[in-house]
Design a protein around this motif. Structure first.
Motif, PDB file in Angstrom:
ATOM      1  N   LEU A  20       0.801  -1.222   0.000  1.00 19.96           N
ATOM      2  CA  LEU A  20       0.000   0.000   0.000  1.00 19.96           C
ATOM      3  C   LEU A  20       0.837   1.277   0.000  1.00 19.96           C
ATOM      4  N   THR A  21       2.113   1.153  -0.310  1.00 17.44           N
ATOM      5  CA  THR A  21       2.972   2.344  -0.318  1.00 17.44           C
ATOM      6  C   THR A  21       2.405   3.444  -1.210  1.00 17.44           C
ATOM      7  N   LEU A  22       1.889   3.045  -2.363  1.00 19.75           N
ATOM      8  CA  LEU A  22       1.396   4.049  -3.307  1.00 19.75           C
ATOM      9  C   LEU A  22      -0.046   4.472  -3.031  1.00 19.75           C
ATOM     10  N   TYR A  23      -0.650   3.949  -1.985  1.00 14.64           N
ATOM     11  CA  TYR A  23      -2.078   4.185  -1.782  1.00 14.64           C
ATOM     12  C   TYR A  23      -2.460   5.663  -1.634  1.00 14.64           C
ATOM     13  N   PRO A  24      -1.713   6.466  -0.855  1.00 16.23           N
ATOM     14  CA  PRO A  24      -2.096   7.889  -0.785  1.00 16.23           C
ATOM     15  C   PRO A  24      -2.036   8.577  -2.158  1.00 16.23           C
ATOM     16  N   MET A  25      -1.043   8.248  -2.969  1.00 21.34           N
ATOM     17  CA  MET A  25      -0.968   8.809  -4.320  1.00 21.34           C
ATOM     18  C   MET A  25      -2.178   8.367  -5.145  1.00 21.34           C
ATOM     19  N   PHE A  62      -3.869  18.257  -6.635  1.00 17.87           N
ATOM     20  CA  PHE A  62      -3.395  16.870  -6.662  1.00 17.87           C
ATOM     21  C   PHE A  62      -2.645  16.527  -7.940  1.00 17.87           C
ATOM     22  N   TRP A  63      -2.466  17.502  -8.848  1.00 18.82           N
ATOM     23  CA  TRP A  63      -1.745  17.204 -10.078  1.00 18.82           C
ATOM     24  C   TRP A  63      -0.315  16.709  -9.829  1.00 18.82           C
ATOM     25  N   PRO A  64       0.372  17.215  -8.806  1.00 19.47           N
ATOM     26  CA  PRO A  64       1.683  16.635  -8.522  1.00 19.47           C
ATOM     27  C   PRO A  64       1.614  15.129  -8.278  1.00 19.47           C
ATOM     28  N   SER A  65       0.534  14.637  -7.713  1.00 20.56           N
ATOM     29  CA  SER A  65       0.392  13.200  -7.524  1.00 20.56           C
ATOM     30  C   SER A  65       0.169  12.499  -8.860  1.00 20.56           C
ATOM     31  N   PHE A  66      -0.622  13.103  -9.727  1.00 23.16           N
ATOM     32  CA  PHE A  66      -0.893  12.522 -11.044  1.00 23.16           C
ATOM     33  C   PHE A  66       0.408  12.324 -11.813  1.00 23.16           C
ATOM     34  N   ASN A  67       1.260  13.352 -11.785  1.00 22.61           N
ATOM     35  CA  ASN A  67       2.489  13.306 -12.581  1.00 22.61           C
ATOM     36  C   ASN A  67       3.601  12.489 -11.949  1.00 22.61           C
ATOM     37  N   ALA A 112       2.884   9.705  -9.662  1.00 23.81           N
ATOM     38  CA  ALA A 112       2.409   8.454  -9.054  1.00 23.81           C
ATOM     39  C   ALA A 112       3.169   7.240  -9.572  1.00 23.81           C
ATOM     40  N   ILE A 113       3.480   7.221 -10.867  1.00 26.12           N
ATOM     41  CA  ILE A 113       4.149   6.028 -11.395  1.00 26.12           C
ATOM     42  C   ILE A 113       5.623   6.291 -11.690  1.00 26.12           C
ATOM     43  N   ALA A 114       6.160   7.398 -11.194  1.00 23.62           N
ATOM     44  CA  ALA A 114       7.595   7.646 -11.336  1.00 23.62           C
ATOM     45  C   ALA A 114       8.370   6.681 -10.441  1.00 23.62           C
ATOM     46  N   THR A 160       8.097  10.868   2.325  1.00 22.47           N
ATOM     47  CA  THR A 160       7.435  10.464   3.560  1.00 22.47           C
ATOM     48  C   THR A 160       6.388  11.467   4.008  1.00 22.47           C
ATOM     49  N   LEU A 161       6.721  12.745   3.886  1.00 25.48           N
ATOM     50  CA  LEU A 161       5.805  13.776   4.364  1.00 25.48           C
ATOM     51  C   LEU A 161       4.741  14.155   3.336  1.00 25.48           C
ATOM     52  N   TYR A 162       4.746  13.494   2.182  1.00 21.60           N
ATOM     53  CA  TYR A 162       3.877  13.945   1.095  1.00 21.60           C
ATOM     54  C   TYR A 162       2.381  13.933   1.444  1.00 21.60           C
TER      55      TYR A 162
END
Lengths: 433, 433, 433
Positions: B56-61, B229-234, B236-238, C57-59
């Motif tokens: 679940l590491t990527l779950y918040p993204m 949330f666009w920073p997450s969009f760009n 998320a899969i980096a 971590t803080l994201y």
């Protein structure tokens, strides 16, 4: 007739301040921060999570649940044309009190050196206990005073925590997403209260008991936030790792399948195949409720989708056909239709849990016993809800809690100051007892 | 003229239920939970992320992206005065189906022991595929039936997944934030569909093709959530670590710079220097689109800001000057102006990616080849979009999908039950074919 | 009278573009990505967090703060009936510029090899600096032009960063949740500006200086998001581990207690015991402000609740009784009542910090000195705010910044294009100077 006064000037402030002061005293005696050290007792789930090193691992999940409680439930109920202040405002009031009261009520079963040690895990559970109250609030929305609702909060949280303890610790039933102990419990508790508060004069639809264009859009804010974050609700207290991933995945796909079936059935049963906002706002969420009990079981993504698909159908049909019957034949006036969103899908979730446990019988000798415990958990949740809701409803019916008269139901202006021309044009002149 | 009936009573429920049942069967055959064990094949990005221990590491993204899809896109389109139910409601319907269909279409290219193993990473990608449909939806908003839109969803996701595979696996082009494969693709696909569905009668502005005060505020909910949330969009899969931090940072500053230039140009081109809500709702986001392709490259924060700054100018000028020309001269009626928010900024992003790759030539022998591959990826995305959109538009134009007649465009009441006085006052009496 | 023109066609675009270009140049010279390597200097908090391996971590905390800045502050101010575009739109403009400017101003004190190395931690701090501007914006809402507000942003962020450096590095005072350096500073800065911009003609209430039903609901979106994510605001830059958990827990319970006292007092002081939306929208948040300074101290959950409980009372009473006096007697027209939400609760937080430090004296020899430093930090914040705000207000008062005439205050139509019948019906015909 002073006994029926809706003037809250004294009783509401006194009740709210007294409750908060008592709560602060209870916190001073019983509540401390979680220091990461634990005795050997306590629920296995709790222990597991709290052993983690970073005490904020669950924090993003907690915040998702928090958004569901305060934005999700709050705005979902703003669909009524003149009851938005109460919907989102009293939702905030009740939830803010409920999470404090829930932390105490849940924590007293698991004292650690005589203290309730607050962790993110316990905060999530406190938010969960709050959800039951907000579900019941939906059943009586528009027909109760803030004083009545605070009383309901105290009693419902207390009864909830007894049932939760019984289900989780004694029966050892699985209900990770709380189909039974939150959704079915909250719904039937609220319906029992609504039955006690039955108002014959509201049998013919009240002019304010409906939506307008923008109130339906505000409600969609609640719907969409609930829909998006439901995977967090169902997985927040699952074992971390694969179980938690399964809970997220199952809920995500159950909800997606539920949307398709809810839209399809809405169109099928409505005039000229149109869609009905009431169904879209509510029945699209039934998949999250129904997959709750077995969210962390290996039912396969397609299994979760079948549950969601069925839940969307059952919920939409309930709104269309069952809610009017409950109101006219049984005297249960369920303002938000919580029976369709939380009640029936909650029972469906409980049954799905029994079926899932039975179907794993090749894996586990004790599966028959487990299935019986799941059934007992469902029965217990319904029993506590109906009995507890009936008693609570009788107490709320006492004539000095400021309950609004029939003609002022569904109308913010009885409990809220209003300013501005738009408001004045809509009925500020209404009589207040 | 029954062929043109907008009555959805049979065709919509049958289509929706059939699609969902087929999807559930496909899931039963192909989809399983990610168990953390992998074969040696698959995209390098995928492998990298899925090796992590906590699934679940990527779950918040993921949840940030989820909010963009359901709240962001949904509410952004509520700016129309009488089309809010459809905007947010059909957005939910299409996205709920698209994410299921996208998971299958994307996953079939990367089977693992004959299965698509669902992880948070794959759920993010499924949400991404959904974005293309929602962008195209914006181009035809108000002029299409739910049945037409479901057909578009099936075809667009399928074509998208072919182009995505070509770009990522064959060309090995970089497009971490998907300027090309989502934004440019979705925009030009939608514009091609809109061209096929051209309605000469709507050349003179339709009375419902505009906003009112509160509809513009609802739209700002969508704008601001997309923006945040666009920073997450760009990112998320980096690749996790520095690449992901760069993707977040570049997007954050590109968007910030874009706001200043969009506001400035909006004021510059409008009557008396006033600001225009259409520009603010849309052009402020162009920086997120345009920085997508090179979000995870070492272009420097100031490089990202230059991209965002230019994108804000191009997008605002597009809304002011280009959209009217497309409509009047080319027969492309782009309801939301997706050409300005996703089309041109997406191409700008593709070009920025080529420039960025070339400018790193001292670091890398193969940079010329890489730049060519970036160019090929852009061309491929545009080609698939235009050809795919044209074919899809022709299919959608068949006369039995319940397309609304011209006079009922941009009007919820043709597909939605409405109740309440406010609604009745606004045109429920309109004729329906 | 051209000097008083509100036409922004030239001055606003020129100012916005110039500021952004200067900012991009400063970024090119000074700003780089955080590469994870650090010299030995810099704030201890900073160093601590940035040593972590995963730079994201803080994201999730950052995104919560981001939502507070853009949705929270933006929508909280939409309560005005005709000023929603400006509230949420100018909030976006000012915040987008402020976060860039804040990153530079804060970073110049901590150069690392001559560079400001951007990390999530620094992005959170940049968002924090933005909050001060948005608080001050609330005090002058409806009475200032975008040009005036951009000028205020530059000056306020610059002065803020000096005071922040003094408090954190020289005085070494604790203010983890920034009761003093953000809330009290932003409020008194804004009040000083409002005093300078005093408009005698607005002493009698302006017709647009009030809410309507739906504008109050939009404002509740802001309130609830601020309320939910305040624990992230107060804990984002705390030491990870127990300190951070305490900051979350204390803020969570302080806010919960604050809701009860704010509701109770609102009912107590209003006509017939009704609730007032102004109080609910604002005073329920005072607990988050007041617990800020000692959020990460071991004050016990009940200690936090007492702080929140008192803050809710003080804030509500302030709205009811103090705001009218400030306006009529001191010439301070505080549109949003920031004195009640940020000013007094901020001072309360500073005092609570002093008391908390003193009460730990058995733990720490230097507690008297620490308490004195906390007091000095509060005094410094108030002093910089009042002096800085007065000077800034004088500059903003110069007659060529496009300030709106009295009759166009609180009215979007002076700076925003409006379309649609609803808008036209509300006063587009108003004179513009």
């Amino acid at each position: 007739m002073p006994a029926y006064s809706t003037n809250m000037r004294l009783k509401f402030p006194i009740l709210a301040l007294t409750l908060e002061i008592i709560t602060i005293i209870l916190f001073a005696v019983f509540v401390d921060y979680d220091d990461g050290k634990h005795g050997g007792h306590g629920a296995h789930n709790t222990t597991h999570h709290e052993e983690k090193k970073d005490p904020l691992t669950l924090y993003p999940m907690f915040q998702d649940v928090h958004v569901m409680i305060f934005i999700g439930f709050g705005f979902l109920m703003t669909f009524l044309k003149r009851y938005g202040f109460s919907s989102v405002g009293l939702n905030l009031l009740l939830a803010a009190f409920a999470l404090q009261w829930g932390l105490i009520m849940q924590g007293l079963w698991h004292l650690d050196d005589g203290k309730i040690k607050v962790s993110i895990f316990k905060m999530i559970n406190a938010d969960f206990s709050t959800a039951t109250v907000l579900i019941s609030f939906g059943a009586v929305l528009g027909k109760t005073s803030p004083v009545q609702l605070l009383i309901m909060t105290i009693l419902e949280i207390t009864i909830f925590s007894i049932n939760e303890h019984l289900v989780a610790e004694i029966l050892e039933a699985n209900d990770v997403g709380a189909s039974m102990i939150i959704h079915a419990f909250g719904a039937y508790f609220g319906l029992a209260v609504a039955r006690m508060l039955y108002r014959p004069a509201l049998r013919n639809s009240h002019e304010n008991d409906g939506s307008v264009y923008h109130s339906d859009l505000f409600a969609m804010i609640g719907t969409v936030f609930l829909w998006m974050f439901w995977p967090s609700f169902n997985s927040a207290i699952a074992e971390s790792g694969t179980d938690q991933l399964m809970a997220v995945t199952n809920t995500y796909f159950s909800l997606a399948a539920c949307v398709l079936s809810a839209y399809a059935v809405s169109s099928l049963v409505e005039h000229k195949g149109k869609l009905d906002m009431v169904h879209i706002q509510n029945a699209t969420l039934a998949g999250g409720v129904a997959v709750g009990t077995c969210a962390d079981m290996d039912i396969g993504p397609f299994g979760a989708m079948i549950i969601g698909f069925v839940a969307g159908i059952v919920s939409t049909l309930g709104f269309k056909f069952l809610t009017p019957i409950l109101a006219s034949n049984l005297g249960i006036q369920d303002t938000c239709g919580v029976h369709n969103l939380h009640g029936m899908p909650g029972i469906l979730g409980g049954i799905a849990g029994i079926v899932a446990v039975l179907s794993f019988s090749h894996l586990c000798h004790s599966s028959l016993r487990s299935a019986a415990m799941q059934g007992a958990a469902l029965a217990s949740s319904l029993g506590f809800a109906l009995v507890g809701g009936t008693i609570t409803g009788l107490i709320m019916k006492l004539p000095f809690w400021g309950q609004p008269p029939d003609q002022n139901c569904f109308d913010d202006s009885i409990y809220w100051e209003e300013e501005g021309e738009e408001s004045l044009a809509h009925g500020d002149q209404k009589a207040e007892a």
